[in-house]
Each structure stands twice: as structure tokens, then as C-alpha cells.
Design a protein around this motif. Structure first.
Motif, PDB file in Angstrom:
ATOM      1  N   LYS A 266       0.855  -1.181   0.000  1.00 21.28           N
ATOM      2  CA  LYS A 266       0.000   0.000   0.000  1.00 21.28           C
ATOM      3  C   LYS A 266       0.891   1.231   0.000  1.00 21.28           C
ATOM      4  O   LYS A 266       1.882   1.298   0.735  1.00 21.28           O
ATOM      5  N   ASP A 267       0.578   2.197  -0.856  1.00 19.46           N
ATOM      6  CA  ASP A 267       1.383   3.402  -1.089  1.00 19.46           C
ATOM      7  C   ASP A 267       2.664   3.103  -1.857  1.00 19.46           C
ATOM      8  O   ASP A 267       3.508   3.981  -2.026  1.00 19.46           O
ATOM      9  N   GLY A 268       2.815   1.854  -2.327  1.00 19.04           N
ATOM     10  CA  GLY A 268       3.944   1.517  -3.176  1.00 19.04           C
ATOM     11  C   GLY A 268       3.791   2.147  -4.552  1.00 19.04           C
ATOM     12  O   GLY A 268       2.706   2.603  -4.938  1.00 19.04           O
ATOM     13  N   LEU A 269       4.881   2.136  -5.328  1.00 21.73           N
ATOM     14  CA  LEU A 269       4.889   2.821  -6.625  1.00 21.73           C
ATOM     15  C   LEU A 269       5.094   1.850  -7.781  1.00 21.73           C
ATOM     16  O   LEU A 269       5.916   0.937  -7.700  1.00 21.73           O
ATOM     17  N   PHE A 270       4.324   2.069  -8.840  1.00 23.89           N
ATOM     18  CA  PHE A 270       4.493   1.327 -10.091  1.00 23.89           C
ATOM     19  C   PHE A 270       5.054   2.303 -11.118  1.00 23.89           C
ATOM     20  O   PHE A 270       4.375   3.241 -11.542  1.00 23.89           O
ATOM     21  N   VAL A 271       6.321   2.114 -11.487  1.00 24.50           N
ATOM     22  CA  VAL A 271       7.019   2.966 -12.449  1.00 24.50           C
ATOM     23  C   VAL A 271       7.008   2.246 -13.790  1.00 24.50           C
ATOM     24  O   VAL A 271       7.562   1.153 -13.912  1.00 24.50           O
ATOM     25  N   THR A 272       6.385   2.852 -14.786  1.00 24.50           N
ATOM     26  CA  THR A 272       6.243   2.123 -16.049  1.00 24.50           C
ATOM     27  C   THR A 272       6.472   3.016 -17.257  1.00 24.50           C
ATOM     28  O   THR A 272       6.166   4.207 -17.251  1.00 24.50           O
ATOM     29  N   SER A 273       7.054   2.412 -18.307  1.00 25.62           N
ATOM     30  CA  SER A 273       7.263   3.115 -19.568  1.00 25.62           C
ATOM     31  C   SER A 273       7.226   2.086 -20.698  1.00 25.62           C
ATOM     32  O   SER A 273       6.819   0.943 -20.495  1.00 25.62           O
ATOM     33  N   GLY A 274       7.655   2.526 -21.890  1.00 24.74           N
ATOM     34  CA  GLY A 274       7.470   1.694 -23.072  1.00 24.74           C
ATOM     35  C   GLY A 274       6.141   2.034 -23.723  1.00 24.74           C
ATOM     36  O   GLY A 274       5.646   1.316 -24.587  1.00 24.74           O
ATOM     37  N   ILE A 275       5.559   3.157 -23.298  1.00 27.96           N
ATOM     38  CA  ILE A 275       4.224   3.567 -23.728  1.00 27.96           C
ATOM     39  C   ILE A 275       4.341   4.687 -24.758  1.00 27.96           C
ATOM     40  O   ILE A 275       4.882   5.756 -24.455  1.00 27.96           O
ATOM     41  N   ILE A 276       3.845   4.487 -25.954  1.00 30.15           N
ATOM     42  CA  ILE A 276       3.815   5.574 -26.923  1.00 30.15           C
ATOM     43  C   ILE A 276       2.707   6.547 -26.514  1.00 30.15           C
ATOM     44  O   ILE A 276       1.734   6.162 -25.850  1.00 30.15           O
ATOM     45  N   LYS A 277       2.870   7.814 -26.877  1.00 32.56           N
ATOM     46  CA  LYS A 277       1.936   8.852 -26.439  1.00 32.56           C
ATOM     47  C   LYS A 277       0.483   8.493 -26.736  1.00 32.56           C
ATOM     48  O   LYS A 277      -0.412   8.745 -25.925  1.00 32.56           O
ATOM     49  N   GLU A 278       0.255   7.891 -27.902  1.00 33.31           N
ATOM     50  CA  GLU A 278      -1.116   7.592 -28.323  1.00 33.31           C
ATOM     51  C   GLU A 278      -1.803   6.579 -27.414  1.00 33.31           C
ATOM     52  O   GLU A 278      -3.029   6.496 -27.398  1.00 33.31           O
ATOM     53  N   ARG A 279      -1.032   5.781 -26.684  1.00 38.97           N
ATOM     54  CA  ARG A 279      -1.629   4.760 -25.818  1.00 38.97           C
ATOM     55  C   ARG A 279      -1.647   5.170 -24.344  1.00 38.97           C
ATOM     56  O   ARG A 279      -2.143   4.426 -23.501  1.00 38.97           O
ATOM     57  N   SER A 280      -1.110   6.333 -24.022  1.00 41.21           N
ATOM     58  CA  SER A 280      -0.964   6.724 -22.611  1.00 41.21           C
ATOM     59  C   SER A 280      -2.302   6.856 -21.894  1.00 41.21           C
ATOM     60  O   SER A 280      -2.425   6.487 -20.720  1.00 41.21           O
ATOM     61  N   GLN A 281      -3.318   7.377 -22.583  1.00 42.71           N
ATOM     62  CA  GLN A 281      -4.624   7.542 -21.941  1.00 42.71           C
ATOM     63  C   GLN A 281      -5.233   6.198 -21.573  1.00 42.71           C
ATOM     64  O   GLN A 281      -5.856   6.055 -20.520  1.00 42.71           O
ATOM     65  N   GLU A 282      -5.024   5.185 -22.431  1.00 44.20           N
ATOM     66  CA  GLU A 282      -5.531   3.842 -22.132  1.00 44.20           C
ATOM     67  C   GLU A 282      -4.886   3.285 -20.867  1.00 44.20           C
ATOM     68  O   GLU A 282      -5.550   2.666 -20.035  1.00 44.20           O
ATOM     69  N   VAL A 283      -3.578   3.512 -20.743  1.00 44.96           N
ATOM     70  CA  VAL A 283      -2.861   3.034 -19.555  1.00 44.96           C
ATOM     71  C   VAL A 283      -3.365   3.766 -18.315  1.00 44.96           C
ATOM     72  O   VAL A 283      -3.627   3.148 -17.271  1.00 44.96           O
ATOM     73  N   LEU A 284      -3.512   5.070 -18.415  1.00 43.67           N
ATOM     74  CA  LEU A 284      -4.008   5.861 -17.284  1.00 43.67           C
ATOM     75  C   LEU A 284      -5.383   5.374 -16.836  1.00 43.67           C
ATOM     76  O   LEU A 284      -5.645   5.195 -15.640  1.00 43.67           O
TER      77      LEU A 284
END
Length: 314
Positions: A266-284
Motif C-alpha cells: 500500500k502506497d507503493g509505486l508502479f514505475v512504467t514506460s514503453g508507452i507511446i503517447k497515443e496509448r498513454s490515456q488507455e494506460v491511465l
């Protein structure tokens, strides 16, 4: 041993997805030649190398991916499969020219051909990535990570790696437990360990990447902190981490969203990338629906990195 070398010319936005596809169908290793990385590094005022205009103008715009398959593979069937997979990826990303040909190479040719593209690099003011065959004089409180990509893919110069490195430098605290999903050469695992993480679990579906990650951890003296193995998130023990880092692709990041809380405090962090701009909203959307809070959102080039805070661990 003789290998089939399969060559693909693609774009910056698609090469992560193409690389993932090649490893998933059995590539023993993948080498990436990105002229944008070379031009960017050589153009820096403090670059350790010099190249004249003739060399720079000779570089192609496309990213060249060279994938290596055992000679036992039926090359005709393999190329058909690759073209089919590229057609599928092209529904979501611009894959560029695509498949351009094959040839045969031996181990020695493969193991040395990519070294000319790999030079010392400052990922941040504090973090420096140094190839094992290059010399580098450490400055002040720099953390130097010595890397030998071997037959795994990537050189650490990609925007997604840079953003993840910057975010790890910001968020990793001494004593943290970290999970590195899709560890590749182990670069982010090593960085986390050198930043003070107590224990790092590194996992990748590519056995060659895991082998190279273990070797790189040993070179950097963090093999006592980092445990690397072949597998996927479902293969991990249900032990809670302070930070999970995943530099993979949007589809996978979304697919594993419901599983992340089982491995994160709990309160831990998930740091993620490899996401193209066009797909960022889907990830969010995928993560906020599960109760994650977007802690930080970064863009570099065509890529996005996101830090999610886990508000309700399972």
C-alpha cells in the motif's frame, strides 16, 4: 554455431513492439541499431566521440533490428510468420519498411557487430552507463553502471530507459524491495540496487536476456541483491515490493494492471514506460479504474513514463 539473421527496418515508435514480437517467437537475441541514438550522443557538446558530417549523413533514418534464430529453424516458415506478425502490429503502430532480408552469421560475428554503437552515456547527472570494454573516469558522486548487452537487446539509450532511470533515482530509497518486470539486460535492476534497494527481483520471458542480466549484475557487484529468472509476473512469489518497474509495451502494461496490486505494498509505486503517447490515456484509465493514483507523468520524444501510487494493496 550458425544463426539465421533476420533484418527488419522499422520506426522509433514501433521497435519495442517489434523486438518483443521477435523474442516471443524464439529469437535467441536481438540487436538494435538506432541512428537517432548515435546522432544524439555524437551531437552532445561533451560527447566522448567525434564523427564527421559524412558519417552522420550516411546513417539511415530507420531503426534496424537484427534478430538471431537457430539454424534449425525453417527460414521460409519463419519469415512468413514474421511478416504476419508485422502486419498485425501495423494495425496499431507505423512499422516502417518491415522485413528486409535474411543472412547467416556465426557466433563471433554476432557477438561483436553491435559494439560500435554502444558508448558511455549519462542517463542522469548522477547515473552513467558504461560498456564493459570502454574506459570512464568517475566524477564526484556519480553511480557508474557497467553494462555488456551481449546477445540481449537494447543499449540503455532509449527514451523509455532514460525516463525509468530518472524516476528510479527519484523514488528508490535505501532498503526498498523492487521488482523489475521485463528486465532485459538488467539495467534498471542494477540501477535500483546501486541506488540502495535491499533486494531486486528481475524477471523476463527471454532466457538470453536473463542470462545477460545475471552477468551484468555480477560485473556490477550487485548479484547478491538482484535475483533474475525467466518467467512472467504470475511466476513471482506473492511478496510485496515498495516499487515495481516495468519498461515494456502498453498492451502488456494494461494486461497486467489487475495483478500489480498483489505484488505492491500500500502506497507503493508502479514505475512504467514503453508507452507511446497515443496509448498513454488507455494506460491511465486502466490503472485509475483500479484505484491507482497518477503520481507523475513524463514525456520524452514519442514516449511516456508514468508513476502510479497503489492506494489499496491486495
Amino acid at each position: 554455431m550458425i544463426w539465421h539473421e533476420v533484418r527488419i527496418k522499422t520506426t522509433e515508435e514501433a521497435y519495442d513492439a517489434v523486438t518483443e514480437m521477435l523474442t516471443s517467437i524464439g529469437a535467441g537475441g536481438v540487436a538494435i541499431e538506432d541512428p537517432n541514438d548515435i546522432i544524439s550522443e555524437l551531437s552532445k557538446p561533451d560527447s566522448l566521440d567525434y564523427a564527421d558530417e559524412e558519417f552522420l549523413s550516411s546513417l539511415e533514418e530507420a531503426v534496424t533490428i537484427k534478430a538471431y534464430f537457430s539454424e534449425e529453424k525453417n527460414i521460409s516458415e519463419l519469415t512468413s510468420l514474421i511478416e504476419e506478425k508485422l502486419k498485425f502490429i501495423s494495425q496499431f503502430l507505423n512499422v516502417g519498411e518491415g522485413f528486409v532480408g535474411t543472412s547467416q552469421v556465426d557466433d563471433e560475428d554476432w557477438s561483436t557487430s553491435w559494439k560500435k554503437y554502444y558508448k558511455p552515456l549519462n542517463l542522469t547527472d548522477k547515473l552513467v552507463i558504461k560498456p564493459s570494454w570502454e574506459s570512464y573516469e568517475k566524477k564526484n558522486d556519480e553511480i557508474v553502471v557497467e553494462m555488456d548487452p551481449g546477445m540481449a537487446f537494447g543499449t540503455g539509450t532509449h527514451e523509455t530507459t532514460q525516463m525509468c532511470s530518472i524516476l528510479l533515482e527519484k523514488y528508490v530509497k535505501p532498503g526498498d524491495k523492487v521488482i523489475d518486470l521485463g528486465c532485459g539486460t538488467g539495467i534498471l535492476s542494477i540501477i535500483a540496487a546501486k541506488l540502495g534497494a535491499e533486494a531486486v527481483t528481475a524477471v523476463d520471458i527471454d532466457e538470453v536476456a536473463v542470462k545477460v542480466a545475471k552477468e551484468n549484475c555480477a560485473i556490477n557487484g550487485v548479484d547478491g541483491k538482484v535475483s533474475a529468472f525467466r518467467g512472467v509476473i504470475d511466476d513471482l512469489k506473492k511478496e510485496k515490493a515498495d516499487i515495481i518497474v516495468a519498461n515494456i509495451i502498453a498492451n502488456v502494461i494494461i494486461d497486467i494492471s489487475s495483478k500489480i496490486p498483489s505484488y505492491l505494498k500500500k502506497d507503493g509505486l508502479f514505475v512504467t514506460s514503453g508507452i507511446i503517447k497515443e496509448r498513454s490515456q488507455e494506460v491511465l484509465e486502466a490503472y485509475t479504474k483500479l484505484g491507482f493514483k497518477c503520481e507523475q507523468f513524463e514525456e520524452l520524444g514519442e514516449w511516456v513514463a508514468i508513476v502510479f501510487r497503489c492506494l489499496d494493496s491486495l
